[in-house]
Design an enzyme around this catalytic site. Structure first.
Site, PDB file in Angstrom:
ATOM      1  N   TYR A 126       0.312   2.729  14.927  1.00 40.48           N
ATOM      2  CA  TYR A 126       1.619   3.358  14.848  1.00 40.48           C
ATOM      3  C   TYR A 126       1.634   4.631  15.700  1.00 40.48           C
ATOM      4  O   TYR A 126       0.891   5.579  15.432  1.00 40.48           O
ATOM      5  CB  TYR A 126       1.936   3.752  13.393  1.00 40.48           C
ATOM      6  CG  TYR A 126       2.068   2.590  12.416  1.00 40.48           C
ATOM      7  CD1 TYR A 126       2.287   1.286  12.856  1.00 40.48           C
ATOM      8  CD2 TYR A 126       2.001   2.818  11.044  1.00 40.48           C
ATOM      9  CE1 TYR A 126       2.428   0.240  11.953  1.00 40.48           C
ATOM     10  CE2 TYR A 126       2.151   1.776  10.138  1.00 40.48           C
ATOM     11  CZ  TYR A 126       2.355   0.492  10.590  1.00 40.48           C
ATOM     12  OH  TYR A 126       2.498  -0.537   9.690  1.00 40.48           O
TER      13      TYR A 126
ATOM     14  N   ASP B 266       0.842  -1.205   0.000  1.00 44.30           N
ATOM     15  CA  ASP B 266       0.000   0.000   0.000  1.00 44.30           C
ATOM     16  C   ASP B 266       0.876   1.254   0.000  1.00 44.30           C
ATOM     17  O   ASP B 266       0.407   2.357   0.252  1.00 44.30           O
ATOM     18  CB  ASP B 266      -0.930   0.016   1.223  1.00 44.30           C
ATOM     19  CG  ASP B 266      -0.186  -0.035   2.542  1.00 44.30           C
ATOM     20  OD1 ASP B 266       0.981  -0.493   2.562  1.00 44.30           O
ATOM     21  OD2 ASP B 266      -0.758   0.379   3.565  1.00 44.30           O
TER      22      ASP B 266
ATOM     23  N   LYS C 155      -0.904  -4.831  14.099  1.00 46.56           N
ATOM     24  CA  LYS C 155       0.366  -4.755  13.378  1.00 46.56           C
ATOM     25  C   LYS C 155       1.131  -3.590  13.968  1.00 46.56           C
ATOM     26  O   LYS C 155       0.659  -2.439  13.925  1.00 46.56           O
ATOM     27  CB  LYS C 155       0.046  -4.522  11.897  1.00 46.56           C
ATOM     28  CG  LYS C 155       1.203  -4.395  10.939  1.00 46.56           C
ATOM     29  CD  LYS C 155       0.631  -4.475   9.513  1.00 46.56           C
ATOM     30  CE  LYS C 155       1.634  -4.315   8.423  1.00 46.56           C
ATOM     31  NZ  LYS C 155       1.879  -2.957   7.988  1.00 46.56           N
ATOM     32  N   ILE C 156       2.295  -3.890  14.531  1.00 53.66           N
ATOM     33  CA  ILE C 156       3.049  -2.843  15.227  1.00 53.66           C
ATOM     34  C   ILE C 156       4.506  -2.822  14.752  1.00 53.66           C
ATOM     35  O   ILE C 156       4.989  -3.775  14.156  1.00 53.66           O
ATOM     36  CB  ILE C 156       3.009  -3.033  16.772  1.00 53.66           C
ATOM     37  CG1 ILE C 156       3.511  -4.433  17.172  1.00 53.66           C
ATOM     38  CG2 ILE C 156       1.608  -2.773  17.313  1.00 53.66           C
ATOM     39  CD1 ILE C 156       3.635  -4.640  18.682  1.00 53.66           C
TER      40      ILE C 156
ATOM     41  N   GLY D 225       9.061  -2.387   7.949  1.00 54.92           N
ATOM     42  CA  GLY D 225       9.937  -1.217   8.005  1.00 54.92           C
ATOM     43  C   GLY D 225      10.729  -1.023   6.731  1.00 54.92           C
ATOM     44  O   GLY D 225      10.679  -1.824   5.794  1.00 54.92           O
TER      45      GLY D 225
HETATM   46  P1  FBP Z   1       6.945  -2.200   5.176  1.00 53.45           P
HETATM   47  O1  FBP Z   1       7.266  -3.641   5.525  1.00 53.45           O
HETATM   48  O2  FBP Z   1       7.492  -1.854   3.830  1.00 53.45           O
HETATM   49  O3  FBP Z   1       7.403  -1.256   6.264  1.00 53.45           O
HETATM   50  O4  FBP Z   1       5.361  -2.111   5.079  1.00 53.45           O
HETATM   51  C1  FBP Z   1       4.547  -2.026   6.237  1.00 53.45           C
HETATM   52  C2  FBP Z   1       3.695  -0.778   6.248  1.00 53.45           C
HETATM   53  O5  FBP Z   1       2.849  -0.757   7.378  1.00 53.45           O
HETATM   54  C3  FBP Z   1       2.842  -0.597   5.006  1.00 53.45           C
HETATM   55  O6  FBP Z   1       1.640  -1.313   5.102  1.00 53.45           O
HETATM   56  C4  FBP Z   1       2.689   0.894   4.953  1.00 53.45           C
HETATM   57  O7  FBP Z   1       2.563   1.404   3.674  1.00 53.45           O
HETATM   58  C5  FBP Z   1       3.976   1.409   5.529  1.00 53.45           C
HETATM   59  O8  FBP Z   1       4.506   0.380   6.324  1.00 53.45           O
HETATM   60  C6  FBP Z   1       3.712   2.653   6.338  1.00 53.45           C
HETATM   61  O9  FBP Z   1       4.897   3.052   6.948  1.00 53.45           O
HETATM   62  P2  FBP Z   1       4.982   4.446   7.718  1.00 53.45           P
HETATM   63  O10 FBP Z   1       3.631   4.819   8.248  1.00 53.45           O
HETATM   64  O11 FBP Z   1       5.971   4.213   8.813  1.00 53.45           O
HETATM   65  O12 FBP Z   1       5.449   5.435   6.749  1.00 53.45           O
END
Ligand code: FBP
Length: 261
Positions: A146, A20, A177-178, A204
């Site tokens: 988050y 996404d 999911k954290i 990440g």
């Molecule tokens: P990654 O494994 O690439 O970090 O993906 C996990 C994810 O939660 C994605 O679903 C989302 O696009 C991205 O990380 C958001 O990361 P952030 O809010 O830290 O920019």
């Protein structure tokens, strides 16, 4: 409503491929072939992920009616925010639960909550309603929680990571999911704080060395986590299938110990 998620698990563990990022970060995150959703769906199918995570439009244009529909279970991310506007984070719903289920064929929905943002009450309320709708349609509900915003001093501290996990449980999420909290012990505390709610790691930014990422995944699995939702560390890699094989060895080979929680 853990059942739909249990059905797609491997021995009570989950490995999801998240895609996404085009919405969250823009095409800057999608170098080379990863710009093409068909490429990433191909990785998900070939490497047999437990599910792929897409935004509504990607699911509509590239999953629905394609060779991948029904082959890879689908999780639809119901909200998203772009990375251009600064300030306190707010991400609102852009796809209904009903559309995710009936049109796109999703088994579960995902929703991001920015814990600590001045707008977090709005996201709590919206996700609370979404959980009820998802469960009524026999779908799983996954909360990305988050910590973010001026009020958050350390977004990776043990305490706030455990708080994020707990919020997911208290809002009725089947899975939360954290992000990584830095140590196995602190992540274990977060898993314990989530109680019956399953905990998966948010991958990440791509690690410089694959080994670094695999060590991190080992640490969270040793902490009692139930899996990983990974994006960049897989489809930005030169050989996503090989990375996935290594990930599966770690995520699925663990002996399930319920009293770890
Ligand atoms: P990654 O494994 O690439 O970090 O993906 C996990 C994810 O939660 C994605 O679903 C989302 O696009 C991205 O990380 C958001 O990361 P952030 O809010 O830290 O920019």
């Amino acid at each position: 409503m853990l059942e739909p998620l249990s059905k797609i698990s491997t021995n009570g563990k989950w490995l999801f491929l998240a895609y996404d990022h085009g919405f969250e970060h823009g095409p800057v995150d999608l170098p080379g072939r990863s710009l093409d959703p068909y490429y990433v769906l191909g990785v998900a199918e070939q490497a047999k992920y437990n599910a792929v995570i897409l935004q509504k439009g990607t699911a509509l244009r590239y999953y629905k009616g394609s060779q991948f529909e029904g082959k890879i279970p689908l999780i639809v991310k119901l909200n998203g925010k772009a990375s251009i506007r600064q300030g306190e984070a707010l991400s609102l719903q852009n796809c209904s639960v009903k559309f995710a289920k009936e049109v796109l064929g999703a088994v579960a929905i995902g929703y991001t909550i920015y814990l600590g943002s001045e707008h977090d009450p709005q996201m709590f309320a919206e996700f609370g309603r979404i959980v009820e709708e998802a469960h009524a349609l026999k779908m799983g509900a996954i909360a990305w929680v988050y910590p973010r915003g001026a009020a958050v001093q350390d977004d990776a501290s043990a305490e706030i990571t455990a708080y994020a996990a707990r919020i997911g449980m208290e809002l009725g999420a089947d899975m939360v999911k954290i992000k990584y909290s830095g140590t196995m012990e602190s992540f274990h505390h977060a898993v314990a704080a989530a109680g019956e709610t399953k905990v998966v790691l948010s991958g990440g930014v791509r690690a410089e060395q694959e080994e670094q990422f695999l060590r991190l995944v080992t640490s969270v699995m040793d902490a009692g986590a139930h899996g990983v939702a990974v994006g960049r560390n897989v489809w930005q890699a030169e050989d996503p299938i090989a990375v996935t094989k290594d990930l599966k060895d770690i995520v699925f080979s663990e002996v399930y110990e319920p009293d770890k929680k």
